[in-house]
Design a protein around this motif. Structure first.
Motif, PDB file in Angstrom:
ATOM      1  N   ALA A 194     -15.318  40.768  11.039  1.00 61.03           N
ATOM      2  CA  ALA A 194     -16.435  39.858  11.274  1.00 61.03           C
ATOM      3  C   ALA A 194     -15.937  38.428  11.341  1.00 61.03           C
ATOM      4  O   ALA A 194     -14.897  38.095  10.751  1.00 61.03           O
ATOM      5  N   TYR A 195     -16.699  37.616  12.039  1.00 62.55           N
ATOM      6  CA  TYR A 195     -16.481  36.173  11.999  1.00 62.55           C
ATOM      7  C   TYR A 195     -17.547  35.626  11.057  1.00 62.55           C
ATOM      8  O   TYR A 195     -18.746  35.868  11.250  1.00 62.55           O
ATOM      9  N   HIS A 196     -17.092  34.926  10.001  1.00 58.56           N
ATOM     10  CA  HIS A 196     -18.039  34.440   8.997  1.00 58.56           C
ATOM     11  C   HIS A 196     -17.541  33.122   8.425  1.00 58.56           C
ATOM     12  O   HIS A 196     -16.475  33.066   7.803  1.00 58.56           O
ATOM     13  N   ASN A 197     -18.314  32.077   8.639  1.00 57.95           N
ATOM     14  CA  ASN A 197     -18.028  30.756   8.090  1.00 57.95           C
ATOM     15  C   ASN A 197     -16.593  30.295   8.345  1.00 57.95           C
ATOM     16  O   ASN A 197     -15.885  29.872   7.433  1.00 57.95           O
ATOM     17  N   GLY A 198     -16.172  30.411   9.597  1.00 55.19           N
ATOM     18  CA  GLY A 198     -14.864  29.905   9.985  1.00 55.19           C
ATOM     19  C   GLY A 198     -13.696  30.816   9.688  1.00 55.19           C
ATOM     20  O   GLY A 198     -12.547  30.410   9.872  1.00 55.19           O
ATOM     21  N   LYS A 199     -13.966  32.032   9.235  1.00 56.38           N
ATOM     22  CA  LYS A 199     -12.881  32.964   8.891  1.00 56.38           C
ATOM     23  C   LYS A 199     -13.147  34.336   9.481  1.00 56.38           C
ATOM     24  O   LYS A 199     -14.295  34.706   9.731  1.00 56.38           O
ATOM     25  N   PHE A 200     -12.075  35.090   9.643  1.00 59.17           N
ATOM     26  CA  PHE A 200     -12.192  36.502   9.976  1.00 59.17           C
ATOM     27  C   PHE A 200     -12.157  37.275   8.667  1.00 59.17           C
ATOM     28  O   PHE A 200     -11.254  37.069   7.843  1.00 59.17           O
ATOM     29  N   VAL A 201     -13.149  38.129   8.450  1.00 61.25           N
ATOM     30  CA  VAL A 201     -13.242  38.905   7.213  1.00 61.25           C
ATOM     31  C   VAL A 201     -13.538  40.356   7.560  1.00 61.25           C
ATOM     32  O   VAL A 201     -14.056  40.663   8.630  1.00 61.25           O
ATOM     33  N   GLU A 202     -13.201  41.230   6.634  1.00 60.63           N
ATOM     34  CA  GLU A 202     -13.522  42.643   6.802  1.00 60.63           C
ATOM     35  C   GLU A 202     -14.801  42.954   6.032  1.00 60.63           C
ATOM     36  O   GLU A 202     -14.973  42.488   4.905  1.00 60.63           O
ATOM     37  N   VAL A 203     -15.686  43.717   6.643  1.00 60.20           N
ATOM     38  CA  VAL A 203     -16.928  44.128   6.001  1.00 60.20           C
ATOM     39  C   VAL A 203     -16.985  45.646   6.030  1.00 60.20           C
ATOM     40  O   VAL A 203     -16.693  46.265   7.051  1.00 60.20           O
TER      41      VAL A 203
END
Length: 187
Positions: A15-24
């Protein structure tokens, strides 16, 4: 078969979240209310109006302990590019999930196989990971964040008040119903 009251299937998405790539993953949904909002594609027409509407109402969802997840079959890189180039999408602070493998769209039964795109599917998920609301629109029909917010409030109310149900157009503070034999034919 309906997805109502089924458990969200295990998944892993970037995911793209608040300026970062994160795993959900599905584990992120446990213990809080969640809303998945599927849409066809980034850089389109109806989609930014819906996602912008959600962004404008995101604080209200957050006050209810609800996390919003938008999902399309684009990549997380495409989500970032759209976020960086569109004023409307730039307002988004909720996670934008990528589904390039189409696994999430298939699991939620919104995939248009021949196009590799999703229908406009909205899913409200309770803190145990069970789907409580399913709404799927054809792609030319946009959704309304305030109506979704009302439905989330109704789902939360019903979960917290066993034996009560919310009638049409119910909003917090209005009367609910207690289904019983004495109500049959009286409404």
């Amino acid at each position: 078969m309906s997805l109502i009251n089924t458990q969200v299937k295990p998944f892993k998405a970037q995911a793209y979240h608040n300026g970062k790539f994160v795993e959900v993953t599905e584990a992120a949904l446990k213990g809080k209310w969640s809303v998945f909002v599927f849409y066809p594609a980034d850089f389109t027409f109806v989609c930014p109006t819906e996602l912008g509407d959600l962004a404008d109402n995101y604080a209200e969802f957050q006050k209810l302990g609800v996390e919003i997840y938008s999902v399309s079959t684009d990549t997380h890189f495409t989500h970032k590019a759209w976020h960086d180039t569109s004023d409307t999408i730039g307002k988004i602070t909720y996670p934008m999930l990528a589904d390039p493998t189409l696994a999430l769209s298939r699991a939620f039964e919104v995939l248009i196989e021949e196009e590799g795109l999703a229908y406009r599917g909205t899913f409200v998920i309770d803190p145990e990971g069970k789907i409580k609301i399913v709404e799927v629109n054809d792609n030319g029909i946009g959704r309304d964040a305030k109506e979704l917010l009302r439905k989330v409030k109704a789902a939360q109310y019903v979960a917290a008040h066993p034996g009560e149900v919310c009638p049409a157009k119910w909003t917090p503070g209005e009367a609910t119903l207690r289904p019983s034999l004495s109500l049959v034919g009286k409404i």
